[in-house]
Design an enzyme around this catalytic site. Structure first.
Site, short mmCIF file in Angstrom:
data_model
loop_
_atom_site.label_atom_id
_atom_site.label_comp_id
_atom_site.label_asym_id
_atom_site.label_seq_id
_atom_site.Cartn_x
_atom_site.Cartn_y
_atom_site.Cartn_z
N ARG A 138 0.83 -1.21 0.00
CA ARG A 138 0.00 0.00 0.00
C ARG A 138 0.86 1.26 0.00
O ARG A 138 0.49 2.27 -0.63
CB ARG A 138 -0.93 -0.01 1.21
CG ARG A 138 -1.93 1.13 1.23
CD ARG A 138 -3.00 0.89 2.28
NE ARG A 138 -4.02 1.92 2.25
CZ ARG A 138 -4.29 2.72 3.31
NH1 ARG A 138 -3.63 2.57 4.45
NH2 ARG A 138 -5.23 3.63 3.20
N HIS A 163 0.38 4.40 -2.49
CA HIS A 163 0.15 5.77 -2.01
C HIS A 163 1.28 6.70 -2.40
O HIS A 163 1.09 7.91 -2.49
CB HIS A 163 -0.10 5.77 -0.50
CG HIS A 163 -1.49 5.37 -0.15
ND1 HIS A 163 -2.16 5.83 0.97
CD2 HIS A 163 -2.38 4.57 -0.78
CE1 HIS A 163 -3.38 5.32 1.01
NE2 HIS A 163 -3.53 4.55 -0.03
N ASN A 218 -4.15 8.67 4.67
CA ASN A 218 -2.98 8.07 5.31
C ASN A 218 -3.01 8.10 6.83
O ASN A 218 -2.51 7.18 7.48
CB ASN A 218 -1.70 8.78 4.84
CG ASN A 218 -1.39 8.52 3.37
OD1 ASN A 218 -1.76 7.48 2.84
ND2 ASN A 218 -0.72 9.46 2.72
N HIS A 242 -6.20 -5.83 -2.47
CA HIS A 242 -6.99 -6.05 -1.25
C HIS A 242 -7.20 -7.54 -0.96
O HIS A 242 -7.94 -7.88 -0.06
CB HIS A 242 -8.34 -5.31 -1.34
CG HIS A 242 -8.17 -3.81 -1.33
ND1 HIS A 242 -9.18 -2.94 -1.63
CD2 HIS A 242 -7.09 -3.03 -1.05
CE1 HIS A 242 -8.74 -1.69 -1.55
NE2 HIS A 242 -7.47 -1.72 -1.20
C1 HEM Z 1 -9.18 1.45 -6.08
C2 HEM Z 1 -9.11 2.34 -5.13
C3 HEM Z 1 -8.69 2.01 -3.74
C4 HEM Z 1 -9.33 2.40 -2.62
C5 HEM Z 1 -10.59 3.24 -2.53
C6 HEM Z 1 -8.61 1.84 -1.50
C7 HEM Z 1 -8.95 2.04 -0.18
C8 HEM Z 1 -8.36 1.38 0.87
C9 HEM Z 1 -8.78 1.52 2.25
C10 HEM Z 1 -9.88 2.44 2.74
C11 HEM Z 1 -8.01 0.69 2.99
C12 HEM Z 1 -8.06 0.52 4.51
C13 HEM Z 1 -7.30 1.67 5.10
C14 HEM Z 1 -7.59 1.92 6.57
O1 HEM Z 1 -7.89 0.98 7.30
O2 HEM Z 1 -7.50 3.08 6.95
C15 HEM Z 1 -7.09 0.04 2.10
C16 HEM Z 1 -6.15 -0.88 2.48
C17 HEM Z 1 -5.24 -1.44 1.62
N1 HEM Z 1 -5.06 -1.09 0.29
FE1 HEM Z 1 -6.32 -0.04 -0.85
N2 HEM Z 1 -7.55 1.14 -1.97
C18 HEM Z 1 -7.54 1.22 -3.32
C19 HEM Z 1 -6.60 0.69 -4.17
C20 HEM Z 1 -5.48 0.02 -3.76
C21 HEM Z 1 -4.35 -0.30 -4.60
C22 HEM Z 1 -4.23 0.10 -6.06
C23 HEM Z 1 -3.47 -0.99 -3.83
C24 HEM Z 1 -2.11 -1.53 -4.20
C25 HEM Z 1 -1.76 -1.85 -5.42
C26 HEM Z 1 -4.05 -1.09 -2.52
C27 HEM Z 1 -3.49 -1.77 -1.46
C28 HEM Z 1 -4.04 -1.85 -0.20
C29 HEM Z 1 -3.57 -2.77 0.82
C30 HEM Z 1 -2.51 -3.84 0.64
C31 HEM Z 1 -4.31 -2.49 1.97
C32 HEM Z 1 -4.15 -3.14 3.36
C33 HEM Z 1 -3.07 -2.38 4.10
C34 HEM Z 1 -2.73 -2.90 5.49
O3 HEM Z 1 -3.27 -3.90 5.94
O4 HEM Z 1 -1.88 -2.24 6.13
N3 HEM Z 1 -5.24 -0.44 -2.50
N4 HEM Z 1 -7.32 0.48 0.81
#
Ligand code: HEM
Ligand SMILES: *[C@@H]1O[C@H](CO)[C@@H](O)[C@H](O)[C@H]1NC(C)=O
Length: 320
Positions: free
Chosen positions: A62, A66, A94, A194
């Site tokens: 992530r 970002h 973030n 995800h």
């Molecule tokens: C398509 C639009 C996307 C949205 C709206 C989105 C939104 C989010 C949100 C809201 C979370 C949880 C954050 C929190 O708990 O505060 C999350 C977690 C995560 N996102 Fe996304 N995301 C998107 C795309 C992506 C992309 C493109 C990637 C990587 C290529 C990604 C990788 C991740 C990962 C791996 C997590 C888990 C992080 C952790 O457990 O520390 N996301 N995302």
């Protein structure tokens, strides 16, 4: 005569287009000569970190996303606030959720030691750590492109406006990705990141309480750890196999079990192109591996600083 001349002009213009780098050029072998130990040194720390806590792989993946979506893959997400700018760490997408900075510090120390100097940029460390995380959690191992340099500034404002929030609709998600030079396929594939990691209650509360395209049992179970009031930071897996980089993310969407509103937007059961991609990848892990790798490389190519632009930071948290 005139047509011969215009033909030659055409050839020259075409040659110029081919020769001139459209965006700056990254390459897989960028550190082969200057520090062949760099990539193994990064892999070693990522392996330790992921073994210690599988979620760290998700957090590192992530971080790279970002980084890339805010003024390009330039390590800007790693900068701490200073007296002259407020960085990205405290921006809405973030704050209280982005993590992995200590691991990046450890990698930078290890890689500088292995290379006997600061030659590997923090932006490249993010790209390699993301690739290694995917691989170590059971996903594909692609050739990561390298040669990015580090930004000397960061912007909270740009992080707030350029990163997609989880309440976005399908068309908002698609235009956000298009604004970064990515397309529908990239949106579907990269969202499947995800397949690993966790999300806080505050990011999916509106979905589990108010969305109608959600599996009832799934919503009921999510509500147990995410009350309608309070518990904002309670964590929930983004899919049912959160420590494994697999296709369960896609098959969950087919069952209306996407945790984030933005996830479920990719599959609505209306036969759209997005639906078709989700259906295809849910049953084709090999295509998912191959195409996810290509989309990661594409995302990693967003506006890198190269050549003499930017710098190679000594400390990923601050400019030299
Ligand atoms: C398509 C639009 C996307 C949205 C709206 C989105 C939104 C989010 C949100 C809201 C979370 C949880 C954050 C929190 O708990 O505060 C999350 C977690 C995560 N996102 Fe996304 N995301 C998107 C795309 C992506 C992309 C493109 C990637 C990587 C290529 C990604 C990788 C991740 C990962 C791996 C997590 C888990 C992080 C952790 O457990 O520390 N996301 N995302
Ligand atoms: C659900 O929708 C209602 C009506 O729009 C709104 O008042 C409420 O705050 C929403 N609940 C959540 C958890 O978003």
């Amino acid at each position: 005569m005139a047509s011969l001349r215009s033909f030659l002009v055409c050839i020259i213009v075409l040659a110029a287009i081919v020769i001139t780098p459209s965006s700056a050029q990254l390459s897989a072998g960028f550190y082969n000569k200057v520090c062949p130990q760099a990539l193994p040194a990064i892999r070693k720390i990522v392996r330790q970190a992921v073994r210690n806590e599988p979620r760290m792989g998700a957090s590192l993946l992530r971080l790279h996303f970002h980084d890339c979506f805010v003024n390009g893959c330039d390590g800007s997400v790693l900068l701490d606030d200073t007296s002259t700018f407020t960085g990205e760490k405290t921006a809405r997408p973030n704050a209280g959720s982005i993590r992995g900075f200590q691991v990046i510090d450890q990698i930078k120390a290890a890689v500088d030691k292995a290379c006997k100097g600061s030659v590997v940029s923090c932006a490249d460390i993010l790209a390699v750590a993301a690739r290694d995380s995917v691989y170590l959690l059971g996903g594909p191992e692609y050739n990561v492109q390298l040669g990015r340099r580090d930004a000397t500034t960061a912007s909270t404002n740009d992080a707030n406006t350029n990163l997609p929030p989880p309440f976005f609709s399908f068309s908002q998600l698609l235009s956000n990705f298009q604004s970064h030079g990515l397309d529908l396929k990239d949106l579907v594939l990269l969202s499947a990141a995800h397949t690993i990691g966790l999300a806080r209650c505050t990011t999916f509360r509106a979905r589990i309480y108010n969305d109608t395209n959600i599996n009832a049992k799934f919503a009921a179970s999510a509500k147990r750890s995410c009350p309608s009031n309070g518990g904002d930071n309670n964590l929930q897996p983004l899919d049912a196999t959160t420590k494994k980089f697999d296709t369960v993310y896609f098959s969950s969407l087919l069952k209306s079990k996407g945790l984030l509103h933005s996830d479920q937007e990719l599959f609505k059961g209306d036969g759209s192109d997005s639906d078709k991609l989700v259906q295809h990848y849910s049953v084709s892990p090999s295509d998912f591996w191959k195409d996810f790798s290509a989309s990661m490389i594409k995302m990693g190519n967003i506006k890198p600083l190269t050549g003499n632009a930017g710098e190679v930071r000594l400390n990923c948290r601050k400019i030299n």
